[in-house]
Design an enzyme around this catalytic site. Structure first.
Site, PDB file in Angstrom:
ATOM      1  N   ASN A   1      31.344  59.013  46.214  1.00 23.66           N
ATOM      2  CA  ASN A   1      32.366  58.051  45.809  1.00 23.66           C
ATOM      3  C   ASN A   1      32.924  58.481  44.462  1.00 23.66           C
ATOM      4  O   ASN A   1      32.238  59.131  43.674  1.00 23.66           O
ATOM      5  CB  ASN A   1      31.787  56.646  45.697  1.00 23.66           C
ATOM      6  CG  ASN A   1      32.852  55.605  45.398  1.00 23.66           C
ATOM      7  OD1 ASN A   1      33.937  55.638  45.978  1.00 23.66           O
ATOM      8  ND2 ASN A   1      32.558  54.685  44.498  1.00 23.66           N
TER       9      ASN A   1
ATOM     10  N   LEU B   1      28.414  49.638  50.916  1.00 22.76           N
ATOM     11  CA  LEU B   1      27.741  50.134  52.100  1.00 22.76           C
ATOM     12  C   LEU B   1      26.362  49.489  52.264  1.00 22.76           C
ATOM     13  O   LEU B   1      25.653  49.244  51.300  1.00 22.76           O
ATOM     14  CB  LEU B   1      27.585  51.654  52.034  1.00 22.76           C
ATOM     15  CG  LEU B   1      28.864  52.475  51.888  1.00 22.76           C
ATOM     16  CD1 LEU B   1      28.538  53.958  52.025  1.00 22.76           C
ATOM     17  CD2 LEU B   1      29.921  52.066  52.897  1.00 22.76           C
TER      18      LEU B   1
ATOM     19  N   ARG C   1      28.149  42.890  57.269  1.00 20.22           N
ATOM     20  CA  ARG C   1      28.201  44.245  56.729  1.00 20.22           C
ATOM     21  C   ARG C   1      27.533  45.283  57.626  1.00 20.22           C
ATOM     22  O   ARG C   1      28.130  46.302  57.970  1.00 20.22           O
ATOM     23  CB  ARG C   1      27.576  44.284  55.332  1.00 20.22           C
ATOM     24  CG  ARG C   1      27.778  45.649  54.656  1.00 20.22           C
ATOM     25  CD  ARG C   1      27.004  45.767  53.378  1.00 20.22           C
ATOM     26  NE  ARG C   1      27.315  44.688  52.450  1.00 20.22           N
ATOM     27  CZ  ARG C   1      26.609  44.433  51.368  1.00 20.22           C
ATOM     28  NH1 ARG C   1      25.541  45.159  51.093  1.00 20.22           N
ATOM     29  NH2 ARG C   1      26.943  43.452  50.562  1.00 20.22           N
TER      30      ARG C   1
ATOM     31  N   HIS D   1      34.796  56.757  41.046  1.00 20.41           N
ATOM     32  CA  HIS D   1      34.997  55.463  40.397  1.00 20.41           C
ATOM     33  C   HIS D   1      35.720  55.673  39.072  1.00 20.41           C
ATOM     34  O   HIS D   1      35.380  56.593  38.322  1.00 20.41           O
ATOM     35  CB  HIS D   1      33.639  54.791  40.152  1.00 20.41           C
ATOM     36  CG  HIS D   1      33.762  53.431  39.543  1.00 20.41           C
ATOM     37  ND1 HIS D   1      34.184  52.340  40.259  1.00 20.41           N
ATOM     38  CD2 HIS D   1      33.539  52.995  38.267  1.00 20.41           C
ATOM     39  CE1 HIS D   1      34.218  51.281  39.452  1.00 20.41           C
ATOM     40  NE2 HIS D   1      33.823  51.655  38.248  1.00 20.41           N
TER      41      HIS D   1
ATOM     42  N   GLY E   1      45.362  55.762  49.507  1.00 18.85           N
ATOM     43  CA  GLY E   1      44.807  57.061  49.883  1.00 18.85           C
ATOM     44  C   GLY E   1      45.207  58.219  48.996  1.00 18.85           C
ATOM     45  O   GLY E   1      45.264  59.355  49.459  1.00 18.85           O
ATOM     46  N   SER E   2      45.438  57.987  47.701  1.00 15.50           N
ATOM     47  CA  SER E   2      45.846  59.105  46.843  1.00 15.50           C
ATOM     48  C   SER E   2      44.701  60.099  46.634  1.00 15.50           C
ATOM     49  O   SER E   2      44.938  61.316  46.589  1.00 15.50           O
ATOM     50  CB  SER E   2      46.387  58.608  45.501  1.00 15.50           C
ATOM     51  OG  SER E   2      45.366  58.112  44.677  1.00 15.50           O
TER      52      SER E   2
END
Length: 201
Positions: free
Chosen positions: A108, A94, A66, A110, A13-14
């Site tokens: 998001n 997702l 999913r 990446h 969780g940084s």
């Protein structure tokens, strides 16, 4: 009006903490983190969120298909009245159901300059390929892996002596800075999506 952010994470969780710090400091103004949710009970990010006094949920994903799992997560996000969903080391692709529930409201980050090196171990992929520049990308999420329209990117030069660990550490610093900038941009609505291009308005 205060915008409500939901953060999904699977690990330490940084990037979540960087977002939380930016909310507290006002770098992301008029916002609050309404929910931090993980698919893994052992995720350190959940403990970090609890330590900050934030609302947390763990919905284990093991053994669920999913979309069945995503329906549970979407229900939790809707219950928390979330305006924007931020993936922060969330290790799940997702479903179309999830993406349709929050159109152009899922972000998001990446650790590569997409579309190069999507998926896992992006920094290792970059080193193995021999690129001279790596970096990170904040993008809108669609149902494909690391494929949605790009909001912001930051370039990190690759040094000759870099290892996966040293390169990852330098990219992570840029991730923390840039994710907050992208969230602020999106929450303020100062952009347009023209085809695949995200243009500041």
């Amino acid at each position: 009006m205060t915008k409500r952010i939901g953060v999904l994470l699977s690990g330490r969780g940084s990037n979540f903490e960087a977002l939380a710090d930016s909310v507290v400091s006002g770098k992301i103004p008029n916002a609050e983190i309404a929910l931090v949710l993980s698919n893994r009970e052992a995720a350190a990010g959940i403990d970090r969120a609890k330590a900050r006094g934030l609302t947390t949920r763990v919905i284990p994903s093991k053994g669920l298909e999913r979309e069945a799992y995503d329906r549970l997560v979407v229900a939790a996000l809707n219950e928390a009245k979330v305006d924007l969903v931020c993936l922060a080391g969330y290790m799940r692709l997702l479903s179309p159901y999830f993406v349709a529930a929050f159109p152009e409201r899922i972000l998001n980050i990446h650790p590569s300059l997409l579309p190069s090196f999507p998926g896992l171990e992006a920094q290792k992929q970059a080193l193995d390929y021999g690129v001279k520049f790596a970096g990170c990308t904040v993008h809108f999420v669609d149902e494909n892996l690391d494929a949605g329209p790009i909001i912001l990117q930051s370039v990190v030069p690759v040094e000759d002596r870099d290892t996966e660990e040293t390169l990852s550490a330098r990219i992570l610093k840029e991730e923390h800075r840039m994710y907050s900038e992208a969230v602020k941009l999106v929450l303020e609505g100062k952009y347009k999506i023209l085809g695949r291009r995200v243009v500041r308005s």
